[in-house]
Design an enzyme around this catalytic site. Structure first.
Site, PDB file in Angstrom:
ATOM      1  N   LYS A 185       0.852  -1.193   0.000  1.00  0.00           N
ATOM      2  CA  LYS A 185       0.000   0.000   0.000  1.00  0.00           C
ATOM      3  C   LYS A 185       0.888   1.243   0.000  1.00  0.00           C
ATOM      4  CE  LYS A 185      -3.934   2.048   2.484  1.00  0.00           C
ATOM      5  NZ  LYS A 185      -4.808   1.980   3.679  1.00  0.00           N
ATOM      6  N   SER A 231      -9.890   2.013   2.519  1.00  0.00           N
ATOM      7  CA  SER A 231      -8.975   2.776   1.698  1.00  0.00           C
ATOM      8  C   SER A 231      -7.956   1.932   0.942  1.00  0.00           C
ATOM      9  CB  SER A 231      -8.216   3.785   2.565  1.00  0.00           C
ATOM     10  OG  SER A 231      -7.348   3.121   3.455  1.00  0.00           O
ATOM     11  N   SER A 238     -10.378  -0.157   6.704  1.00  0.00           N
ATOM     12  CA  SER A 238      -9.687  -0.007   5.417  1.00  0.00           C
ATOM     13  C   SER A 238      -8.970  -1.253   4.913  1.00  0.00           C
ATOM     14  CB  SER A 238      -8.670   1.135   5.493  1.00  0.00           C
ATOM     15  OG  SER A 238      -9.318   2.370   5.353  1.00  0.00           O
TER      16      SER A 238
END
Lengths: 98, 497
Positions: free
Chosen positions: B78, B159, B183
């Protein structure tokens, strides 16, 4: 609690986010929508409740102290490498003192 | 079998016996990214050359007998984790061009164990969002599609949307994510894969771009529960550079996946039965409980009375911490700078932050600034911290009666771009089942368990006691075995597009 336009401008200034005049009304409506929604917390009885300040689950040991030692330093070039503006070994900013 | 179809456990075995090399495995994933990511947009930065070089180094280590637990396993990272020498954007314009001079502890741990990084995965800006649509680098396409409306562009959740989509589409064997309110678990559920947010403090937050420091935790995505367990073992561990990281041993989480759930008490919180929840979510939840009962667990009704206050509490605590954490983006030390001729320092700050942050981030910074401001702190922030303590107490009392809690992971299957965008609060409701674990600091695992009538994946969530990820993995693996989830997304490596 409902924010008036003066408060919206003040909050934007505190947050150091430029807020053009034509956006004030839209931002005001959005913020008031969210604040109206979180208002429901006022209904919760929290008399005598200790606030939970961190994320560590209760019953888990508190944050440790470490030796007060210098563990870093001498890497000015690495730190300045991402600066949008630099002068020598310093970050460059607009003139702040006349 | 195409190399992108491996599980992490399977790939590790194949690498160990020499059936495949790390270079071949990485190359297959690099090619999958090349073939698919133009459509999916799961990666903000791709690093194929570095990945292949790392894979060759991995093969060399293996030949020397120095293979680590993740030797040669290609992962997506990420783009919230700082990676030394590789651009890290947090999905924001304001960090454009930022090249970290240091490595996050979690990614350093993964490298130490031999993992290969394919690139930096797309995400909502500063991890604020549930759709990946707030990214300054564009949305991410969910590789799944609706049976009756295959053209609808579905979101991967957020997210950590790029991480989840990359793993679902077979562009990576696993990925890192972070979870502040859901997330990891919500995108895992939307993309039909597994993902765990561990206990607060299990993984170091050092080098992860901070959103809300008392809520943020790193965790893995993978296509099986066991693979998540394997990744988490490498990611976790005490780190003196994060004072909230827990100084306790990291167990063999993968071993826990094989534990029986016989005799475990599984809680069903009545407050998680929400009006308006689609019937297929209710059905799946009941089915999950039935699977656990059949495996010998005891199902116990419990109450978590402050559940309905969790989201409003979160939307005070998280923006407050964000407004403080994001104060550092000032156009001076790194990233974007916007100034006019004659701008003074304050004007430079204000222009940089107005141009550099997207609408959702600006909104949250302003909410946070307001609830922390003089005269409102007690009414909002202190009040929210007290309600947070009550939410944590609800769980503590539940642990006297149960060993784990089962809930749906999300209130719906993946939605389409453009849905839920008219009102910020509607988007926030996506996290209704996940946010409580962040507030209480507890581990939560999302595991794919079924399909909705449109053929979209749905997940269940297992919540556990602090630092008892092992029970969470045992329960999650039991659900995985019973569910036998075999459905595949329409877009994935090896399928002609």
């Amino acid at each position: 609690m409902s924010l008036d336009t003066a408060t919206v401008r003040r909050v934007a200034a505190l947050a150091r986010i430029r807020l053009p005049e034509e956006e004030v009304a839209r931002v005001q409506a959005e913020l008031n929508g969210i604040l109206g929604w979180i208002e429901q917390l006022q209904a919760v009885d929290t008399e005598g409740v200790e606030p939970m300040a961190g994320g560590t689950p209760e019953g888990i040991a508190a944050m440790p102290m470490r030796e007060d030692l210098v563990t870093d330093g001498g890497i000015a070039e690495k730190i300045l490498a991402n600066a949008p503006d630099r002068e020598g070994a310093y970050f460059g900013v607009p003139k702040v003192v006349e | 079998m195409h190399p992108t179809e491996f599980t992490i456990a399977g790939a590790a075995a194949a690498l160990a016996e020499g059936a495949i090399s790390a270079e071949e495995l990485t190359r297959a994933h690099v090619e999958a990214i090349e073939a698919l990511d133009g459509r999916i947009n799961a990666f903000i930065t791709r690093t194929p050359e570095q990945a292949l070089e790392a894979a060759r180094a991995s093969d060399a280590r293996r030949r020397r007998g120095e293979a680590g637990p993740l030797e040669g396993i290609p992962l997506a990272i990420k783009d919230l984790f700082c990676t030394e020498g590789v651009q890290t954007t947090a999905g924001s314009r304001i960090l454009g061009g930022f090249i970290p001079p240091y490595e996050s502890t979690v990614t350093a741990n993964l490298r130490r164990d031999g993992a290969v990084f394919l690139g930096k995965a797309n995400l909502d800006e500063f991890a604020m969002g549930s759709s990946n649509l707030t990214s300054a680098y564009g949305g991410v396409l969910n590789p799944w599609s609706r049976r009756n409306d295959p053209e609808a562009r579905l979101v991967p959740g957020g997210s950590s949307g790029g991480s989840a989509a990359a793993v679902a589409a077979r562009m990576a064997l696993g990925a890192t994510g972070t979870d502040t309110g859901g997330s990891i678990r919500q995108p895992a559920a939307f993309c039909g894969i597994a993902g765990i947010k561990p206990t607060y403090g299990r993984c170091s937050r050092y080098g992860i771009v901070a959103f809300a420091s008392s809520l943020d935790q790193a965790g893995p995505f993978a296509r099986t529960v066991e693979d998540c367990a394997i990744l988490l073992r490498s990611m976790a561990g005490h780190d003196p550079k994060d004072s909230t990281s827990a100084d306790r041993p990291v167990p063999d989480f993968a071993a826990a996946c094989g534990r029986s759930v016989k005799g475990l008490r599984i809680g069903v919180p009545k407050e998680y039965r929400l009006d308006g929840t689609p019937p297929e979510i209710e059905r799946l939840w009941r089915q999950g409980l039935e699977w656990l009962r059949e495996a010998g667990a005891e199902i116990v009704d419990i109450s978590l009375p402050h559940t309905k206050y969790a989201l409003p509490t979160y939307y005070i605590v998280a923006p407050a911490e964000a407004s403080s954490n994001l104060a550092r983006y000032d156009g001076v030390r790194f990233g974007l700078r916007v100034a006019e001729k004659g701008s003074d320092l304050r004007d430079l700050y204000e222009r940089t932050r107005a141009a550099g942050f997207g609408a959702e981030v600006r909104r949250r910074i302003m909410i946070g600034t307001y609830v922390l401001s003089a005269g409102y702190y007690d009414a909002y922030y202190l009040k929210a911290q007290k309600v947070r303590a009550l939410i944590a107490r609800d769980f503590r009392e539940a642990w006297a009666k149960v060993d784990a809690i089962l809930t749906p992971a999300t209130p719906s299957a993946a939605f389409a771009e453009g849905e839920n965008t008219d009102d910020p609060i509607k988007m926030y409701l996506n996290d209704v089942f996940t946010v409580t674990a962040n507030l209480a600091g507890l581990p939560g695992l999302a595991v794919p368990a079924g399909l909705d009538p449109q053929g979209l994946p749905l997940g269940l969530q297992v919540i556990g006691r602090p630092f008892d990820e092992e029970t969470v993995f045992a329960v999650g693996a039991a659900i995985e075995r019973a569910a036998g989830f075999k459905a595949l997304p329409a877009i994935r490596a090896g399928v002609p597009g």
